[in-house]
Design a protein around this motif. Sequence first.
Motif, mmCIF file in Angstrom:
data_model
loop_
_atom_site.group_PDB
_atom_site.id
_atom_site.type_symbol
_atom_site.label_atom_id
_atom_site.label_comp_id
_atom_site.label_asym_id
_atom_site.label_seq_id
_atom_site.Cartn_x
_atom_site.Cartn_y
_atom_site.Cartn_z
ATOM 1 N N PRO A 42 38.439 41.048 43.057
ATOM 2 C CA PRO A 42 38.980 40.989 41.440
ATOM 3 C C PRO A 42 39.312 39.533 41.034
ATOM 4 C CG PRO A 42 40.519 41.682 43.127
ATOM 5 C CD PRO A 42 39.106 41.400 43.801
ATOM 6 N N ASN A 43 39.586 39.236 39.703
ATOM 7 C CA ASN A 43 40.069 37.995 39.109
ATOM 8 C C ASN A 43 41.404 37.532 40.076
ATOM 9 O OD1 ASN A 43 39.056 39.280 35.895
ATOM 10 N ND2 ASN A 43 38.093 37.837 37.238
ATOM 11 N N GLU A 244 31.800 39.795 39.682
ATOM 12 C CA GLU A 244 33.129 40.130 39.236
ATOM 13 C C GLU A 244 33.159 41.595 39.527
ATOM 14 O OE1 GLU A 244 35.519 38.225 38.815
ATOM 15 O OE2 GLU A 244 34.522 36.252 38.166
ATOM 16 N N ARG A 245 31.947 42.315 39.090
ATOM 17 C CA ARG A 245 31.922 43.681 39.199
ATOM 18 C C ARG A 245 30.766 44.342 40.115
ATOM 19 N NH1 ARG A 245 31.288 44.884 33.301
ATOM 20 N NH2 ARG A 245 31.445 42.919 32.918
ATOM 21 N N ASP A 496 37.132 41.346 36.060
ATOM 22 C CA ASP A 496 36.652 42.453 36.785
ATOM 23 C C ASP A 496 36.904 43.683 36.166
ATOM 24 O OD1 ASP A 496 39.412 42.957 36.791
ATOM 25 O OD2 ASP A 496 39.883 41.533 38.402
#
Length: 552
Positions: A42-43, A244-245, A496
């Motif tokens: 996650p961010n 991010e994902r 994210d």
Amino acid sequence: MNSAFSNLITIKNCRIHDSGRVKLPRLDWEMKSGEAWLVIGPNGGGKAEFIKGLEGQLEISPNELTVEQLSSGETALYSSAFSQKGSIAIVSLEKAASLIEEERQRDESEIMDKEDEGRTGRQYICEVLGGSSKKGAPLPPIASRLETMPQIKLCGVEKILDRGLRYMSTGEIRRTLLCRALLSGAGLLILSDPFAGLDAESRRILLEFFNTIAKRQLTLADGGTTGGTSSTSSGFPRIILSMERWHEIPDAINRVVEFTEKKISFCGSRDEYEKIVEASRQKRLAEREEQKKNFLAELNKIRENNKALSESINNTPLPPSLIKFEDVNVGWGDHHVLVNLNWEVKQGVHWLLRGPNGSGKTTILELITGDNMQVFREKVSLFGKRRGSGETIWDIKKQLGIVSYRLHVEYRMVGGTELQDVIISGFHDSIGLYEQATDFETAAAHEWLKLAGFQGREHQTFSSLSYGEQRAVLIIRAAVKTPRVLILDEPCHGLDENYRQKILDLLETIADTGTTTLLHVTHDPAEVLECEKHILELHPDQEPMYRIIEES
């Protein structure tokens, strides 16, 4: 197998830090021959610090061992086959932003009789092939042969080599950065969120590139590097992918490391991680409606609390036609970006702008915001008035909310601004805050930051955040004054899954109010909002160069 390089990178009981602060207190990770790694999380979870440590922007140092650790035989060490200068290259949204900042600083248009076009893609790439970065320096002999090189073709940059970097789209700059990194001789290439902002064809090319190179590396018999500074024996560098994902993950990925709350939360095989991702997805689906309901209730409460402030900013009646382009033509030299564009945006009609990288989407948005000076020679009308008819830039911007790559770059240049001041600057349409905030504005900023998950971080600086967290803050800044038109140029870059869903919920709610009209650019079909029934689709080098679609 060459045992000297069976472990390409070894990190045991180390910390990642800069000169004054520890970023990740404890890190244990190894990269071996035959492994293709994905770095995810996650961010703000620690992924960005890990990547900066590998690249050398932050330091990786062994921790001091306790008496107990010494007695148990535990070790602390950091070793890498890519330790020599220039042996690691990174391609990321941050690198692209830094390149644009650099080009702005080199801009000498004000002291020249014409616009300074800056470095071309050819000049920039040649800087790692014996060329110089000095202004006006001659190109090396290899410059004339770039089009024949496989790396140039692999990245699809043949047609933009002689275009100025500042005239390239976000996707074109990213491909140019990738090409330069491939030709730099680096032994390790880190691709950070490489698919963000790329059109479908560019995504396909990049995915094919990664799978081709990574699979070739995995089948190498010895897995070694040449002295740790040059490409591997396959002719291409090893690659670490950072995302991010969990989407569009190349088939060649076989190992995953996840960072959460500044530590490793998973390290293992792809198959194991896929099971965790699926379980997490099912959990999110089960909780989705309740979370969305709570989020939207809190959002509506904030908007109601700030209604008076928003109305004081947008206190003039609007004409039904918000934006109008009449036979608009934009380009430079022999390159035509927009050709005879006729387009109108009416109040409450939300638009999706789509088309391949470099087709003119960002140019259209910059004509609206005034960031492209060619607007004053074209028939572009905003809020019933033709641009250049006496209105100031502030008359225009007070009715606009903007999330764009250009804005992100500009805010990175004043990165010491506190988060609460970033939000408050949205009320004043400034980059940074240069006047005293009212108590009402400060309270509103704290409410919005809490909504976005930044509660208690009001006094952190913009530059201290990860790229994705910065983007989330800028989206809140754009929405804070309930603008008449909200301009969104790839707003979910670097976000994210959690932030992305919150932002899409926020945008849906803003659209439902009827007071704000959305102009949205995205290449990701999953980010298209239900309200965006009108589409301006760009087709470069075709006649006509655009098509207007109205979906039912």
